[in-house]
Design a protein around this motif. Structure first.
Motif, PDB file in Angstrom:
ATOM      1  N   GLY A  55       0.819  -1.199   0.000  1.00  0.00           N
ATOM      2  CA  GLY A  55       0.000   0.000   0.000  1.00  0.00           C
ATOM      3  C   GLY A  55       0.851   1.247   0.000  1.00  0.00           C
ATOM      4  N   PRO A  56       0.256   2.429   0.110  1.00  0.00           N
ATOM      5  CA  PRO A  56      -1.156   2.699   0.441  1.00  0.00           C
ATOM      6  C   PRO A  56      -2.110   2.476  -0.737  1.00  0.00           C
ATOM      7  CG  PRO A  56       0.003   4.733  -0.072  1.00  0.00           C
ATOM      8  CD  PRO A  56       1.038   3.659  -0.136  1.00  0.00           C
ATOM      9  N   HIS A  57      -3.362   2.186  -0.393  1.00  0.00           N
ATOM     10  CA  HIS A  57      -4.377   2.020  -1.431  1.00  0.00           C
ATOM     11  C   HIS A  57      -5.568   2.944  -1.240  1.00  0.00           C
ATOM     12  CE1 HIS A  57      -2.308  -1.159  -3.459  1.00  0.00           C
ATOM     13  NE2 HIS A  57      -2.074  -1.742  -2.300  1.00  0.00           N
ATOM     14  N   GLN A  58      -5.504   3.784  -0.224  1.00  0.00           N
ATOM     15  CA  GLN A  58      -6.599   4.750  -0.029  1.00  0.00           C
ATOM     16  C   GLN A  58      -6.087   6.144  -0.390  1.00  0.00           C
ATOM     17  OE1 GLN A  58      -9.259   3.079   0.381  1.00  0.00           O
ATOM     18  NE2 GLN A  58      -8.144   1.211   0.899  1.00  0.00           N
ATOM     19  N   TYR A  59      -6.994   7.120  -0.341  1.00  0.00           N
ATOM     20  CA  TYR A  59      -6.630   8.491  -0.713  1.00  0.00           C
ATOM     21  C   TYR A  59      -5.327   8.940  -0.050  1.00  0.00           C
ATOM     22  CZ  TYR A  59     -11.722   9.065  -1.584  1.00  0.00           C
ATOM     23  OH  TYR A  59     -13.007   8.950  -2.005  1.00  0.00           O
ATOM     24  N   ALA A  60      -4.536   9.650  -0.828  1.00  0.00           N
ATOM     25  CA  ALA A  60      -3.408  10.375  -0.212  1.00  0.00           C
ATOM     26  C   ALA A  60      -3.966  11.723   0.243  1.00  0.00           C
ATOM     27  CB  ALA A  60      -2.313  10.584  -1.244  1.00  0.00           C
ATOM     28  N   ILE A  61      -3.180  12.490   1.005  1.00  0.00           N
ATOM     29  CA  ILE A  61      -3.573  13.873   1.310  1.00  0.00           C
ATOM     30  C   ILE A  61      -3.828  14.547  -0.037  1.00  0.00           C
ATOM     31  CG2 ILE A  61      -2.762  16.090   2.250  1.00  0.00           C
ATOM     32  CD1 ILE A  61      -2.921  14.122   4.490  1.00  0.00           C
ATOM     33  N   THR A  62      -4.898  15.308  -0.121  1.00  0.00           N
ATOM     34  CA  THR A  62      -5.332  15.831  -1.425  1.00  0.00           C
ATOM     35  C   THR A  62      -4.231  16.529  -2.230  1.00  0.00           C
ATOM     36  OG1 THR A  62      -6.884  17.295  -2.523  1.00  0.00           O
ATOM     37  CG2 THR A  62      -6.378  17.835  -0.258  1.00  0.00           C
ATOM     38  N   TRP A  63      -3.398  17.339  -1.561  1.00  0.00           N
ATOM     39  CA  TRP A  63      -2.399  18.082  -2.359  1.00  0.00           C
ATOM     40  C   TRP A  63      -1.080  17.331  -2.505  1.00  0.00           C
ATOM     41  CZ3 TRP A  63      -4.674  20.610   1.952  1.00  0.00           C
ATOM     42  CH2 TRP A  63      -3.943  20.506   3.133  1.00  0.00           C
ATOM     43  N   GLY A  64      -1.033  16.101  -2.051  1.00  0.00           N
ATOM     44  CA  GLY A  64       0.163  15.286  -2.270  1.00  0.00           C
ATOM     45  C   GLY A  64       0.577  14.544  -1.009  1.00  0.00           C
ATOM     46  N   ALA A  65       0.998  13.283  -1.175  1.00  0.00           N
ATOM     47  CA  ALA A  65       1.469  12.482  -0.041  1.00  0.00           C
ATOM     48  C   ALA A  65       2.734  13.132   0.506  1.00  0.00           C
ATOM     49  CB  ALA A  65       1.770  11.060  -0.510  1.00  0.00           C
ATOM     50  N   PRO A  66       2.883  13.230   1.842  1.00  0.00           N
ATOM     51  CA  PRO A  66       4.032  13.943   2.417  1.00  0.00           C
ATOM     52  C   PRO A  66       5.387  13.468   1.899  1.00  0.00           C
ATOM     53  CG  PRO A  66       2.441  13.426   4.126  1.00  0.00           C
ATOM     54  CD  PRO A  66       1.934  12.771   2.861  1.00  0.00           C
ATOM     55  N   ASN A  67       5.599  12.149   1.765  1.00  0.00           N
ATOM     56  CA  ASN A  67       6.929  11.692   1.300  1.00  0.00           C
ATOM     57  C   ASN A  67       7.167  12.061  -0.171  1.00  0.00           C
ATOM     58  OD1 ASN A  67       5.008   9.781   0.559  1.00  0.00           O
ATOM     59  ND2 ASN A  67       6.362   8.017   0.843  1.00  0.00           N
ATOM     60  N   PHE A  68       6.099  12.051  -0.951  1.00  0.00           N
ATOM     61  CA  PHE A  68       6.227  12.442  -2.360  1.00  0.00           C
ATOM     62  C   PHE A  68       6.557  13.940  -2.441  1.00  0.00           C
ATOM     63  CE2 PHE A  68       4.630  13.921  -6.447  1.00  0.00           C
ATOM     64  CZ  PHE A  68       5.081  12.949  -7.330  1.00  0.00           C
ATOM     65  N   LEU A  69       5.849  14.728  -1.646  1.00  0.00           N
ATOM     66  CA  LEU A  69       6.098  16.185  -1.644  1.00  0.00           C
ATOM     67  C   LEU A  69       7.534  16.490  -1.243  1.00  0.00           C
ATOM     68  CD1 LEU A  69       2.845  17.597   0.025  1.00  0.00           C
ATOM     69  CD2 LEU A  69       3.527  17.869  -2.358  1.00  0.00           C
ATOM     70  N   GLU A  70       8.002  15.781  -0.205  1.00  0.00           N
ATOM     71  CA  GLU A  70       9.378  16.012   0.276  1.00  0.00           C
ATOM     72  C   GLU A  70      10.395  15.691  -0.815  1.00  0.00           C
ATOM     73  OE1 GLU A  70      10.671  17.426   2.812  1.00  0.00           O
ATOM     74  OE2 GLU A  70       8.817  17.688   3.973  1.00  0.00           O
ATOM     75  N   ALA A  71      10.206  14.527  -1.452  1.00  0.00           N
ATOM     76  CA  ALA A  71      11.161  14.094  -2.489  1.00  0.00           C
ATOM     77  C   ALA A  71      11.112  15.042  -3.687  1.00  0.00           C
ATOM     78  CB  ALA A  71      10.851  12.662  -2.918  1.00  0.00           C
ATOM     79  N   LEU A  72       9.909  15.479  -4.033  1.00  0.00           N
ATOM     80  CA  LEU A  72       9.764  16.376  -5.183  1.00  0.00           C
ATOM     81  C   LEU A  72      10.371  17.748  -4.879  1.00  0.00           C
ATOM     82  CD1 LEU A  72       8.573  16.827  -8.024  1.00  0.00           C
ATOM     83  CD2 LEU A  72       6.427  17.501  -6.940  1.00  0.00           C
ATOM     84  N   ALA A  73      10.126  18.241  -3.661  1.00  0.00           N
ATOM     85  CA  ALA A  73      10.677  19.554  -3.282  1.00  0.00           C
ATOM     86  C   ALA A  73      12.198  19.515  -3.353  1.00  0.00           C
ATOM     87  CB  ALA A  73      10.212  19.924  -1.876  1.00  0.00           C
ATOM     88  N   LYS A  74      12.765  18.407  -2.882  1.00  0.00           N
ATOM     89  CA  LYS A  74      14.218  18.283  -2.879  1.00  0.00           C
ATOM     90  C   LYS A  74      14.752  18.242  -4.310  1.00  0.00           C
ATOM     91  CE  LYS A  74      17.541  15.515  -0.405  1.00  0.00           C
ATOM     92  NZ  LYS A  74      17.754  14.176   0.081  1.00  0.00           N
ATOM     93  N   ALA A 266      -3.147   9.437  -7.775  1.00  0.00           N
ATOM     94  CA  ALA A 266      -3.194   8.072  -7.236  1.00  0.00           C
ATOM     95  C   ALA A 266      -2.159   7.859  -6.119  1.00  0.00           C
ATOM     96  CB  ALA A 266      -2.967   7.072  -8.362  1.00  0.00           C
ATOM     97  N   ALA A 267      -2.642   7.424  -4.952  1.00  0.00           N
ATOM     98  CA  ALA A 267      -1.760   7.262  -3.784  1.00  0.00           C
ATOM     99  C   ALA A 267      -0.654   6.215  -3.994  1.00  0.00           C
ATOM    100  CB  ALA A 267      -2.588   6.935  -2.545  1.00  0.00           C
ATOM    101  N   PRO A 268      -0.977   5.011  -4.499  1.00  0.00           N
ATOM    102  CA  PRO A 268       0.108   4.029  -4.658  1.00  0.00           C
ATOM    103  C   PRO A 268       1.175   4.487  -5.651  1.00  0.00           C
ATOM    104  CG  PRO A 268      -2.001   3.126  -5.433  1.00  0.00           C
ATOM    105  CD  PRO A 268      -2.294   4.453  -4.827  1.00  0.00           C
ATOM    106  N   LEU A 269       0.757   5.243  -6.652  1.00  0.00           N
ATOM    107  CA  LEU A 269       1.719   5.689  -7.658  1.00  0.00           C
ATOM    108  C   LEU A 269       2.625   6.785  -7.104  1.00  0.00           C
ATOM    109  CD1 LEU A 269      -0.612   5.550 -10.776  1.00  0.00           C
ATOM    110  CD2 LEU A 269       1.016   3.861  -9.983  1.00  0.00           C
ATOM    111  N   GLN A 270       2.077   7.637  -6.256  1.00  0.00           N
ATOM    112  CA  GLN A 270       2.932   8.644  -5.595  1.00  0.00           C
ATOM    113  C   GLN A 270       3.968   7.931  -4.737  1.00  0.00           C
ATOM    114  OE1 GLN A 270       1.148  12.277  -3.843  1.00  0.00           O
ATOM    115  NE2 GLN A 270      -0.806  11.518  -4.589  1.00  0.00           N
ATOM    116  N   GLU A 271       3.494   6.920  -3.998  1.00  0.00           N
ATOM    117  CA  GLU A 271       4.390   6.174  -3.102  1.00  0.00           C
ATOM    118  C   GLU A 271       5.559   5.560  -3.902  1.00  0.00           C
ATOM    119  OE1 GLU A 271       4.215   5.787   0.211  1.00  0.00           O
ATOM    120  OE2 GLU A 271       5.891   4.359   0.302  1.00  0.00           O
ATOM    121  N   ALA A 272       5.233   4.900  -4.995  1.00  0.00           N
ATOM    122  CA  ALA A 272       6.285   4.236  -5.785  1.00  0.00           C
ATOM    123  C   ALA A 272       7.201   5.259  -6.455  1.00  0.00           C
ATOM    124  CB  ALA A 272       5.650   3.318  -6.825  1.00  0.00           C
TER     125      ALA A 272
END
Ligand code: GLN
Length: 390
Positions: A55-74, A266-272
């Motif tokens: 997982g995750p398989h449920q909604y991410a935070i609407t404006w982006g999953a925190p780990n995805f946001l962190e990696a993208l910001a960096k 999509a939450a799982p895709l952000q995670e991956a």
């Protein structure tokens, strides 16, 4: 029954995606809609496999999953050379298609003017209609696709609320020089205009050209709404992961628009995809050599077929000049090309506001064997050309 809405009458379906359907119908080599026929990096697919189980398989935070946001910001802070805060300056969207629409909806009111360079990526036409904006088109003159400074200034004198810049350009392959961007920046400042950028090809810029992020220009971060996506950089167009980077004020507006448009990517895709955002410079160097080879191969094949073209500086498209065929209607020509020659391209007129019918756009984000097959078929173009449209 009641009528469908007025707004839907002012734009047509996407010609790019229509050409994919035509290509499939005739079994053509599809060089129309720009997406790779090769695989994304193996590590990324393996990460997706793990995510399927964990997982995750449920909604991410609407404006982006925190780990995805962190990696993208960096990653984006590193490349853009500006300080992007994960929790303040980003909203993750369903592709840059949503990013562009949400960006316009966040800063433009009904009836506001928006400068669009022509030729333009066809979505911007529909985007302006759907957001109630009135486009002011400024011509980019082939073959260099430069703009006339006076014409651009006159467009700014009409007091637009925003300007859209696609850099590197689709369909032109134009990479705006720093001087051109500085000139636009000076006008944006003088006339107090938002700058909305579409930079999905940011990592596909052929040497010696260089990509300049508009947001990195002096005083431009607050004024720029940078839209981009992971689609082209990691060969994952179907994952639909895009984003907007902007000031906190703009992001607060864009988050609301995005929340009610799509809830979230999509939450799982952000995670991956965090894995991809953590790739080091080596990945981006390889990506560029990979596309440089494809560009060289495909341009050689066009040379063999004696087709004239405008050499791209970035992105993975090439505008071929079909003037010699005396074409009156490039849509018919593109359909004929798919049907008779077996290669699908996009008729250039879909990108131009002006009545220009003498270009077709090929893309070369394809395996070498696919490009070679297209090249082989294009050699037959001359044989068929005498019987054009038969
Ligand atoms: N950007 C690609 C193109 O121009 C694909 C567009 C799409 O279908 N979303 O062909």
């Amino acid at each position: 029954m009641p009528n469908t809405s007025e707004r839907t009458k002012f734009f047509t379906e996407s010609v790019i995606r229509r050409m994919t359907r035509i290509s499939n119908e005739y079994g053509a080599v599809n060089l129309s809609q720009g997406f790779p026929d090769f695989e994304p990096p193996l590590e990324l697919k393996e990460e997706l496999q793990k995510t399927a189980i964990n997982g995750p398989h449920q909604y991410a935070i609407t404006w982006g999953a925190p780990n995805f946001l962190e990696a993208l910001a960096k990653k984006q802070s590193r490349f853009m050379g500006v300080n992007i805060e994960a929790q303040k300056n980003i909203v993750v969207t369903c592709g840059s298609t949503e990013a562009m629409m949400a960006a316009l909806m966040s800063v433009v009111n009904m009836g506001d003017k928006v400068i669009v360079f022509s030729p333009f990526y066809e979505n911007y036409g529909a985007d302006t209609v759907l957001t109630g904006a009135v486009p002011i088109y400024v011509h980019l003159t082939p073959p260099a696709f430069n703009f006339d400074k006076k014409a651009l200034r006159e467009a700014f004198c009409q007091r637009p609320k925003a300007i859209i810049i696609c850099n590197p350009g689709n369909p032109t392959g134009k990479v705006f020089t720093k001087d051109e961007l500085l000139y636009i920046a000076s006008l944006a400042e003088e006339f107090d205009t938002w700058v909305i950028t579409d930079e999905v090809y940011e990592h596909i810029v052929y040497k010696p050209h260089k990509h300049t992020y508009f947001a990195s220009l002096p005083n431009m971060f607050e004024r720029t709404i940078s839209c981009s996506s992971l689609s082209k950089t990691y060969s994952i167009t179907g994952w639909r992961l895009g984003y907007i980077i902007a000031s906190e004020e703009v992001i607060n507006a864009a988050r609301k628009v995005h929340d009610f448009l799509t809830v979230g990517a999509a939450a799982p895709l952000q995670e991956a995809a965090v894995k991809a955002l953590e790739f080091d410079d080596n990945y981006y160097d390889k990506l560029l050599s990979h596309y440089t080879r494809k560009k060289e191969l495909f341009l050689n094949l066009l040379d063999d077929a004696k087709l004239k073209y405008i050499e791209p500086e970035g992105a993975y498209y090439v505008m071929a000049d079909i003037s010699e065929f005396g074409v009156k209607n490039d849509v018919e020509f593109a359909e004929w090309l798919a049907r008779k020659v077996g290669v699908a391209a996009v008729p250039g007129s879909t990108f131009f506001k002006e009545n220009i019918q003498n270009y077709i756009r090929f893309h070369f984000a394809k395996k070498e064997e696919t490009l070679l097959e297209a090249g082989k078929r294009l050699l037959k173009l001359r044989e068929f050309a005498s019987k054009l449209y038969v």
